[in-house]
Design a protein around this motif. Structure first.
Motif, short mmCIF file in Angstrom:
data_model
loop_
_atom_site.label_atom_id
_atom_site.label_comp_id
_atom_site.label_asym_id
_atom_site.label_seq_id
_atom_site.Cartn_x
_atom_site.Cartn_y
_atom_site.Cartn_z
N VAL B 177 0.87 -1.39 0.05
CA VAL B 177 0.04 -0.17 -0.16
C VAL B 177 1.29 1.16 0.09
O VAL B 177 0.83 2.27 -0.40
CB VAL B 177 -0.65 -0.33 1.15
CG1 VAL B 177 -1.81 1.04 1.21
CG2 VAL B 177 -1.84 -1.45 0.93
N GLU B 179 4.06 1.26 -1.16
CA GLU B 179 4.41 1.47 -2.57
C GLU B 179 3.39 1.87 -3.52
O GLU B 179 3.98 2.61 -4.62
CB GLU B 179 5.20 -0.15 -2.82
CG GLU B 179 6.38 -0.60 -2.11
CD GLU B 179 6.48 -1.91 -2.21
OE1 GLU B 179 8.23 -2.33 -2.00
OE2 GLU B 179 6.08 -2.33 -3.02
N ALA B 180 2.26 1.55 -3.31
CA ALA B 180 1.73 2.08 -3.98
C ALA B 180 1.64 3.73 -4.05
O ALA B 180 1.08 4.17 -5.43
CB ALA B 180 0.22 1.71 -4.00
N ALA B 181 1.13 4.09 -3.05
CA ALA B 181 1.14 5.60 -2.44
C ALA B 181 2.24 6.07 -3.13
O ALA B 181 2.39 8.00 -4.29
CB ALA B 181 0.93 5.19 -1.20
N ALA B 182 3.36 5.73 -3.32
CA ALA B 182 4.61 6.20 -3.45
C ALA B 182 5.27 6.07 -5.69
O ALA B 182 4.93 7.24 -5.67
CB ALA B 182 6.28 5.88 -3.68
N THR B 183 4.44 5.75 -6.01
CA THR B 183 4.30 4.93 -7.22
C THR B 183 3.64 6.27 -8.50
O THR B 183 3.15 6.38 -8.80
CB THR B 183 3.78 3.47 -8.56
OG1 THR B 183 2.21 3.80 -7.85
CG2 THR B 183 4.32 2.74 -7.46
N LEU B 184 2.65 6.49 -6.95
CA LEU B 184 1.68 7.40 -7.45
C LEU B 184 1.53 9.34 -7.14
O LEU B 184 1.20 9.78 -7.45
CB LEU B 184 0.37 7.46 -7.12
CG LEU B 184 -0.97 5.88 -7.74
CD1 LEU B 184 -1.66 5.55 -6.08
CD2 LEU B 184 -1.43 6.08 -9.01
N GLY B 185 3.35 9.16 -6.91
CA GLY B 185 3.76 10.21 -6.42
C GLY B 185 3.56 10.91 -5.51
O GLY B 185 4.09 12.54 -5.94
N ALA B 186 3.63 9.92 -4.22
CA ALA B 186 3.18 10.97 -3.34
C ALA B 186 4.70 10.68 -2.44
O ALA B 186 5.66 10.15 -2.82
CB ALA B 186 2.15 9.95 -2.07
N GLN B 190 3.11 12.50 2.52
CA GLN B 190 1.58 11.85 2.23
C GLN B 190 0.92 10.88 2.43
O GLN B 190 -0.06 10.97 2.41
CB GLN B 190 2.03 12.39 1.09
CG GLN B 190 1.47 14.22 0.33
CD GLN B 190 1.78 14.67 -0.99
OE1 GLN B 190 2.66 13.86 -1.73
NE2 GLN B 190 0.74 14.94 -1.33
#
Lengths: 333, 283
Positions: B177, B179-186, B190
């Protein structure tokens, strides 16, 4: 163009990747295919920036992004178990990538909501924006994860075992649909799978990996018809393996042939002792042991031909086969 | 008749294990015996003293000051624990390091230690002549015999509640989860603020509520470090004991009743907030 150059990665004593070179052209749909532990997921994560290589480079359009963090690489990533944000609605999940942008790059609230709605329509989930992920089926969650990844308009879409957790029917529908979406949106995508059928059906080119190295890169047709190594021949599609000729020294060459590349002959073939016969699609699948050597072989015979009975002996001859040297590096087609 | 039957069915979920009637009955009987009867006896005791006398004792200036100290310090300690306990839980869940089991066992120690021992140890440390106190004193920081001292004692007592509440939820949250946020640019901040905190908020709230409730009722460790000056560092449980020592049983129960009601209301509100957030996540 995405380029991976001589990438190596170790986890402790385990060499996950050895000198990997790979090119992904714009608009391509690439499958990384291999058994578990082959390094395919590690390679995908290195391209994304979720993992960092020990040596080698990752280039996006000629630019070295090796040291760039995942948040700055601008890739869409769909996780095996979707990794949706459970406390957010479906629409908020999809919009997340837009709402975390810096204020000057961030679209207005209304524009973000409209974009999320548009993406949900694209993945055929319009009207479900107010739901929470827990209220959706597996296939729906998968599509939310995809819409969320597409929201940032990634230059590259990476999917880790995208259909792994779905049942067979949903998987098949979703596969066809993803293929359509990829074409329609002009995406460049790389997906990881251990399912050869999935790789052959979806991908423009398949990258077969084993033990941290790339065994072969090619179109599904090339991979299936002209496997470059014994591993590829064995791993992709069904293959019978029998030793070629008499033993010479220690190692022996191997003959590989597909079950459907065999014909039944009246004379001059190898004798096969039929053990079991059942219908497999448009063919009789015959399992038996070679009279000479006792190796187990599976062949397909057209159903127009008489069905062999267990206990009978039939004479068979491969019509297409490949010989692999005992030394696995030097393969002969 | 049939309507009541169908309604009864609607909140009785079918289960492979039979015996709703039996288990529910045992639950109620047990709660009555263990919780309700003793608490009711407090009410009955205090009800015997009449309303005006009840108000005079239960809401005297000294009692009000004691409530303020008790609830205020318990809330402050709960907040400190919410932050530090989250940190400890994070480290225990996310990292493998030598001695992890020892540290994990250390976290539970405040549960087991007699609270008086904790109180004496902390007082010895933070008294103006103590190991830590002697360095804090010149800086103008007085810990022992001030409300700060009470908070220190309650932080010690309450830490395990937050750690043990948050730990399983954090373990369940999964790295993908983030990592998902990081791939989305967070950014990291954030990701923490918008993904991790909301996901663990119900558990964090539980931990806070438990630590807070424990802090409100805590007696043993606090009386040593507090100094117990009426109106300043006197906690409500101490006031009750003081009343008891003067054989003013009615007065003691009056104060206890007020504390109980206040605690119950606060815990009820926290529970309602949790129920709402749990429902949203579909758990």
């Amino acid at each position: 163009m995405i380029r991976v150059q001589n990438v190596t990665k170790r986890f402790g004593d385990f060499a996950a990747l050895h000198g990997i070179d790979l090119e992904v052209r714009p608009g391509e749909f690439i499958a990384l295919l291999g058994p578990s532990g082959s390094g395919k997921t590690t390679l995908l994560r290195i391209i994304a920036g979720l993992e960092f290589q020990d040596s080698g480079q990752v280039l996006f359009s000629g630019e070295d992004v090796s040291d760039r963090k995942v948040a700055d690489r601008h890739v869409g990533f769909v996780f095996q178990h979707y990794a949706l944000f459970r406390h957010m609605t479906v629409a908020d999940n999809v919009a997340f990538g837009l709402t975390v942008r810096k204020r000057r790059d961030r679209p207005s609230r209304a524009a973000i909501a409209a974009r999320a709605e548009e993406l949900l329509r694209l993945v055929q989930l319009d009207g479900l924006g107010d739901r929470y992920p827990a209220q959706l089926s597996g296939g729906q969650r998968q599509r939310v994860a995809l819409a969320r990844a597409l929201a940032i308009e990634p230059r590259l879409l990476l999917l880790d075992e995208p259909f792994g957790a779905l049942d067979a029917k949903v998987r098949k529908d979703l596969r066809r649909w993803l293929r359509e979406l990829h074409k329609q949106m002009g995406l460049t995508s790389v997906f990881v799978t251990h399912d050869q059928e999935e790789a052959l059906e979806l991908a423009d080119r398949v990258v077969v990996m084993n033990n941290g190295v790339i065994e072969q890169v090619g179109t599904p047709e090339e991979i299936y018809m002209h496997p470059a190594t014994p591993f590829v021949s064995h791993f992709v599609g069904e293959t019978n393996r029998i030793p070629a000729g008499p033993a010479s020294g220690g190692a022996r060459d191997e003959v590989h042939f597909r079950p459907h590349d065999v014909e039944v002959v009246r004379e001059g073939g190898e004798a096969l002792l039929v053990d079991n016969v059942f219908r497999k699609g448009g063919a009789w699948r015959v399992e038996g042991a070679l009279a000479e050597g006792g190796l187990i072989v599976e062949i397909d015979i057209d159903v127009a031909q008489p069905r062999p009975n267990p206990g009978e002996t039939v004479l068979i001859r491969p019509v297409r086969s490949r010989v692999f040297n005992a030394n696995p590096e030097g393969a002969q087609p | 008749m049939s309507r009541t039957l169908s309604r009864a069915k609607s909140w009785r979920q079918p289960s492979v294990l039979p015996g709703f009637g039996l288990t529910f009955g045992v639950t109620l009987a047990w709660l009555t015996l263990i919780v309700l009867v003793p608490l009711a006896s407090i009410f009955i005791r205090s009800a015997g003293m009449g309303w005006s006398e009840f108000v005079a004792v239960g809401f005297s200036d000294r009692a009000l000051a004691a409530y303020r100290v008790s609830f205020g310090t318990a809330a402050a300690a709960g907040l400190v624990n919410a932050v530090s306990g989250l940190l400890v839980a994070w480290v225990l869940v996310r990292y493998a390091f030598p001695g992890k089991r020892v540290i994990s066992a250390l976290v539970d120690l405040p549960f087991a230690l007699p609270t008086a021992v904790a109180g004496i140890a902390l007082t010895a440390l933070y008294a103006p002549t103590g190991w830590l106190g002697q360095f804090l004193e010149p800086l103008g920081l007085k810990v022992a015999f001030t409300p700060v001292g009470i908070v220190v004692a309650l932080v010690f007592i309450g830490l395990p509640f937050v750690v043990r509440s948050v730990e399983p939820v954090l373990a369940d949250l999964g790295r993908d989860v983030e990592e998902a946020a990081a791939t989305l640019g967070a950014t990291r901040l954030q990701t923490f603020r918008r993904v991790i905190v909301p996901a663990i908020a119900p558990a964090l709230l539980t931990g806070f509520a438990l630590a807070f409730a424990r802090g409100v009722g805590e007696y043993g460790s606090v009386i040593f470090i507090a100094g117990n000056m009426p109106g300043k560092t006197e906690i409500a449980p101490l006031l009750i004991v003081t009343q008891l020592e003067q054989y003013a049983y009615a007065g003691a129960t009056a104060i206890a009743t007020v504390m109980m009601l206040a605690s119950f209301l606060i815990l009820l509100v926290i529970n309602l907030i949790q129920a709402a957030s749990r429902r949203r996540m579909g758990a």
